[in-house]
Design an enzyme around this catalytic site. Structure first.
Site, mmCIF file in Angstrom:
data_model
loop_
_atom_site.group_PDB
_atom_site.id
_atom_site.type_symbol
_atom_site.label_atom_id
_atom_site.label_comp_id
_atom_site.label_asym_id
_atom_site.label_seq_id
_atom_site.Cartn_x
_atom_site.Cartn_y
_atom_site.Cartn_z
ATOM 1 N N VAL A 11 0.823 -1.211 0.000
ATOM 2 C CA VAL A 11 0.000 0.000 0.000
ATOM 3 C C VAL A 11 0.859 1.264 0.000
ATOM 4 O O VAL A 11 0.673 2.178 -0.809
ATOM 5 C CB VAL A 11 -0.969 -0.013 1.209
ATOM 6 N N PHE A 155 -8.315 0.842 -1.038
ATOM 7 C CA PHE A 155 -9.097 -0.234 -1.661
ATOM 8 C C PHE A 155 -8.364 -0.894 -2.824
ATOM 9 O O PHE A 155 -8.966 -1.652 -3.576
ATOM 10 C CB PHE A 155 -10.453 0.311 -2.133
ATOM 11 N N LEU A 156 -7.084 -0.593 -2.998
ATOM 12 C CA LEU A 156 -6.380 -1.176 -4.154
ATOM 13 C C LEU A 156 -6.325 -2.694 -4.049
ATOM 14 O O LEU A 156 -6.395 -3.259 -2.957
ATOM 15 C CB LEU A 156 -4.958 -0.604 -4.270
ATOM 16 N N LYS A 157 -6.234 -3.327 -5.241
ATOM 17 C CA LYS A 157 -6.102 -4.785 -5.283
ATOM 18 C C LYS A 157 -4.666 -5.116 -5.663
ATOM 19 O O LYS A 157 -4.151 -4.551 -6.635
ATOM 20 C CB LYS A 157 -6.997 -5.388 -6.384
ATOM 21 N N GLU A 158 -4.044 -6.025 -4.944
ATOM 22 C CA GLU A 158 -2.714 -6.469 -5.371
ATOM 23 C C GLU A 158 -2.849 -7.072 -6.765
ATOM 24 O O GLU A 158 -3.834 -7.725 -7.070
ATOM 25 C CB GLU A 158 -2.158 -7.497 -4.391
ATOM 26 N N LYS A 210 -14.213 0.119 5.103
ATOM 27 C CA LYS A 210 -13.166 -0.778 4.586
ATOM 28 C C LYS A 210 -13.451 -2.238 4.990
ATOM 29 O O LYS A 210 -13.374 -3.157 4.183
ATOM 30 C CB LYS A 210 -11.800 -0.321 5.124
ATOM 31 N N TYR A 257 -16.451 -16.901 -8.062
ATOM 32 C CA TYR A 257 -15.735 -18.069 -8.590
ATOM 33 C C TYR A 257 -15.447 -19.049 -7.462
ATOM 34 O O TYR A 257 -14.802 -18.680 -6.480
ATOM 35 C CB TYR A 257 -14.405 -17.641 -9.227
ATOM 36 N N GLY A 263 -7.239 -16.139 0.197
ATOM 37 C CA GLY A 263 -6.075 -15.924 1.059
ATOM 38 C C GLY A 263 -5.672 -14.467 0.984
ATOM 39 O O GLY A 263 -6.519 -13.593 0.798
ATOM 40 N N CYS A 266 -5.378 -9.526 3.255
ATOM 41 C CA CYS A 266 -6.517 -8.687 3.659
ATOM 42 C C CYS A 266 -7.763 -9.468 4.083
ATOM 43 O O CYS A 266 -8.176 -9.379 5.235
ATOM 44 C CB CYS A 266 -6.865 -7.718 2.535
HETATM 45 N N1 LIG Z 1 -1.924 -5.338 0.571
HETATM 46 C C1 LIG Z 1 -3.108 -4.953 0.161
HETATM 47 O O1 LIG Z 1 -3.608 -5.377 -0.879
HETATM 48 C C2 LIG Z 1 -3.894 -3.943 0.950
HETATM 49 C C3 LIG Z 1 -4.990 -3.310 0.359
HETATM 50 C C4 LIG Z 1 -5.703 -2.374 1.105
HETATM 51 C C5 LIG Z 1 -5.343 -2.117 2.416
HETATM 52 N N2 LIG Z 1 -4.285 -2.766 2.973
HETATM 53 C C6 LIG Z 1 -3.914 -2.444 4.349
HETATM 54 O O2 LIG Z 1 -2.802 -1.553 4.304
HETATM 55 C C7 LIG Z 1 -1.917 -1.799 5.401
HETATM 56 C C8 LIG Z 1 -0.531 -2.112 4.877
HETATM 57 O O3 LIG Z 1 -0.601 -3.305 4.137
HETATM 58 P P1 LIG Z 1 0.603 -3.786 3.202
HETATM 59 O O4 LIG Z 1 0.123 -5.000 2.505
HETATM 60 O O5 LIG Z 1 1.108 -2.640 2.421
HETATM 61 O O6 LIG Z 1 1.675 -4.165 4.326
HETATM 62 P P2 LIG Z 1 3.208 -4.602 4.114
HETATM 63 O O7 LIG Z 1 3.472 -5.592 5.168
HETATM 64 O O8 LIG Z 1 3.446 -4.936 2.691
HETATM 65 O O9 LIG Z 1 4.022 -3.278 4.417
HETATM 66 C C9 LIG Z 1 4.086 -2.673 5.667
HETATM 67 C C10 LIG Z 1 5.421 -1.938 5.778
HETATM 68 O O10 LIG Z 1 5.452 -1.146 6.961
HETATM 69 C C11 LIG Z 1 6.764 -1.143 7.457
HETATM 70 N N3 LIG Z 1 6.761 -0.705 8.862
HETATM 71 C C12 LIG Z 1 6.334 -1.382 9.967
HETATM 72 N N4 LIG Z 1 6.489 -0.617 11.059
HETATM 73 C C13 LIG Z 1 7.008 0.572 10.651
HETATM 74 C C14 LIG Z 1 7.392 1.773 11.316
HETATM 75 N N5 LIG Z 1 7.251 1.906 12.634
HETATM 76 N N6 LIG Z 1 7.896 2.786 10.582
HETATM 77 C C15 LIG Z 1 8.040 2.655 9.247
HETATM 78 N N7 LIG Z 1 7.701 1.541 8.563
HETATM 79 C C16 LIG Z 1 7.183 0.510 9.256
HETATM 80 C C17 LIG Z 1 7.231 -2.555 7.243
HETATM 81 O O11 LIG Z 1 8.646 -2.652 7.258
HETATM 82 C C18 LIG Z 1 6.632 -2.860 5.851
HETATM 83 O O12 LIG Z 1 7.544 -2.526 4.827
HETATM 84 C C19 LIG Z 1 -2.572 -2.930 6.191
HETATM 85 O O13 LIG Z 1 -3.359 -2.379 7.202
HETATM 86 C C20 LIG Z 1 -3.448 -3.614 5.166
HETATM 87 O O14 LIG Z 1 -4.548 -4.266 5.749
HETATM 88 C C21 LIG Z 1 -3.549 -3.653 2.255
#
Ligand SMILES: NC(=O)c1ccc[n+]([C@@H]2O[C@H](COP(=O)([O-])OP(=O)(O)OC[C@H]3O[C@@H](n4cnc5c(N)ncnc54)[C@H](O)[C@@H]3O)[C@@H](O)[C@H]2O)c1
Length: 443
Positions: A11, A155-158, A210, A257, A263, A266
């Site tokens: 994100v 709301f992005l999708k990986e 969310k 589907y 998995g 999220c």
């Molecule tokens: N991945 C998705 O598709 C997605 C989509 C929407 C929302 N989200 C939400 O967004 C948030 C982040 O998800 P993500 O998948 O990007 O997580 P991620 O694990 O890929 O990245 C999190 C990053 O935060 C860093 N970090 C942790 N503590 C820190 C600190 N104190 N200072 C600076 N950096 C720090 C970590 O090193 C890591 O690089 C989550 O709450 C998730 O639920 C994720």
């Protein structure tokens, strides 16, 4: 505008890169030094289509910078996005440890009015906790710096993250402040040239939106998996049922589907966190409990089919596995159904040869070392190599190159032509006609 994004994962990095692409000056902060060093050299920690060039170009032109601490002068700004992880705690609740650590850090560094944006997925009420954490640090410093906390869930999708961020269906902003509304509108309008898609609401409403969104999508998947399992027992092909109901515009085709369970980082954790929120408010979330239970069970369905075919002891058998990431388009293996299946297969004594178009490095990193050392798991660098002399093929992730493979070749290289199709990608009648034993989900 000058922005600071804290957390440079899926994100944070996409958010930072896309804001920089629109002309903002962005500092991405992450405590993971290796990640930051890599990014400075143009090495991305994740795979996301279209992201690499945006990151590299904006880093070169100076609009996107990376550092490891908010004390770095480049990280000073008036808008701070918190985009760190919120993994599930032991009781299913979202673990706010990282979010609150960042909030405290912000409180230690801001010197003038700042907007703090919660972009991480956080439970209802978290903005208040973030505000309290910042106030506490300001109090310790003996300073009085004004700030607002706003909820702006992502709301992005990986797999389509850049595309989603650049052309969002909507941007949710939870705030009561007119000043914040104006700043957020300025920031996001460049992403909505055709028409405005900003939705303003209360902070708690935004936080809940969310979770409700992800829970709805998870519900659709679990519902369809339940129907699929029933179809299988009743001589019904769920694929016909899927198309039959999807054509109803009230239902639609997306997220119905059947498969081997959802998995990723999220849905599983967000459904769990919403269940926890409900229970903490003395509310029995019957539907969400069922969504979660169905998904947990669904992750074992392929293994059950495999043991029905080969027996409980799989020693001496080799399985060719296509797909490791939790879905196509990403290298993310968090909560992937493939990991559950691998544990079961290897636990039962089988050998597995696996291939994934982009998740091989993540797999090497995340799966137990012992599996590689014992030779029970081998990652191969070409999809057909995974099937050579295999007793069965398992399709786990529906990457495009797996959708229309050369079945003649597959039949020739496998020991026995058996296919377990965990994503219903193939035509059972056609495969059976050409000599395969085929097993899908709900067919
Ligand atoms: N991945 C998705 O598709 C997605 C989509 C929407 C929302 N989200 C939400 O967004 C948030 C982040 O998800 P993500 O998948 O990007 O997580 P991620 O694990 O890929 O990245 C999190 C990053 O935060 C860093 N970090 C942790 N503590 C820190 C600190 N104190 N200072 C600076 N950096 C720090 C970590 O090193 C890591 O690089 C989550 O709450 C998730 O639920 C994720």
């Amino acid at each position: 505008m000058k922005l600071t994004i804290i957390g440079t994962g899926y994100v944070g990095l996409v958010t930072g890169a896309c804001f920089a692409e629109m002309g903002n000056t962005v500092a991405c902060v992450d405590i993971d030094k290796k990640k930051v060093d890599g990014l400075k050299q143009g090495i991305l920690p994740i795979y996301e289509p279209g992201l690499e060039s945006i990151v590299i170009n904006n880093h070169k032109n100076g609009r996107l910078q990376f550092c490891t601490s908010l004390s770095d002068p480049i990280a000073e700004s008036s808008v701070y996005f918190i985009a760190v992880g919120t993994p599930p705690g032991e009781d299913g609740s979202a673990d706010l440890r990282y979010v609150l650590a960042v909030a405290r850090d912000i409180g230690r560094h801001i010197n003038s009015y700042a907007i703090i944006v919660d972009k991480s997925t956080v439970p209802v009420g978290t903005a208040d906790k973030v505000r309290t954490a910042i106030l506490h640090e300001l109090h310790l410093r003996g300073v009085d710096v004004p700030f607002d906390v706003v909820s702006n869930p992502e709301f992005l999708k990986e797999g389509a993250a850049v595309e989603d961020f650049m052309r969002p269906d909507r941007v949710i902003i939870g705030t009561d402040s007119e000043q914040v509304r104006k700043a957020m509108r300025d920031l996001y309008l460049p992403f909505m040239r055709t028409h405005e898609r900003l939705q303003f609401m209360g902070v708690r409403d935004a936080e809940m939106t969310k979770y409700a969104g992800n829970a709805m999508l998870a519900t659709k998947i679990s519902f369809m998996n339940e129907i699929a399992n029933l179809c299988e027992r009743m001589g019904v092909d769920v694929e016909n049922v899927r198309q039959g109901i999807g054509s109803d515009s009230r239902i639609g085709y997306s997220f119905i589907y059947p498969g081997a369970g959802y998995g990723g980082s999220c849905f599983p954790k967000d459904v769990k966190a919403l269940i926890r929120m409900a229970k903490d408010h003395d509310f029995e979330p019957r539907l969400l409990d069922a969504v979660e239970a169905r998904n947990e069970a669904q992750k074992h369905v392929l293994f059950e089919k495999i043991t029905r075919r080969f027996g409980a002891r799989l020693k001496g058998l080799t399985f060719g596995l296509w797909g490791l990431s939790f879905k196509p388009g990403t290298d993310d293996m968090r909560e992937a159904s493939s990991v559950v299946l691998l544990h079961e297969l290897i636990g039962a004594g089988a050998r597995v040869k696996a291939y994934d178009p982009v998740a091989m490095a993540a797999a090497k990193h995340e799966l137990p070392d012992g599996w590689f050392k014992s030779g029970q798991l081998k990652l191969v660098d070409e999809q057909y190599s995974a099937l050579e002399d295999a007793d069965a093929m398992i399709l786990m992730t529906e990457w495009k190159p797996f959708r229309h493979p050369d079945f003649d070749r597959i039949r020739k290289i496998m020991k026995i032509p058996v296919i377990f199709d965990g994503r219903n990608q193939y035509d059972p009648a056609l495969l059976r006609k050409t000599g395969f034993e085929y097993s899908g989900i709900g067919r």
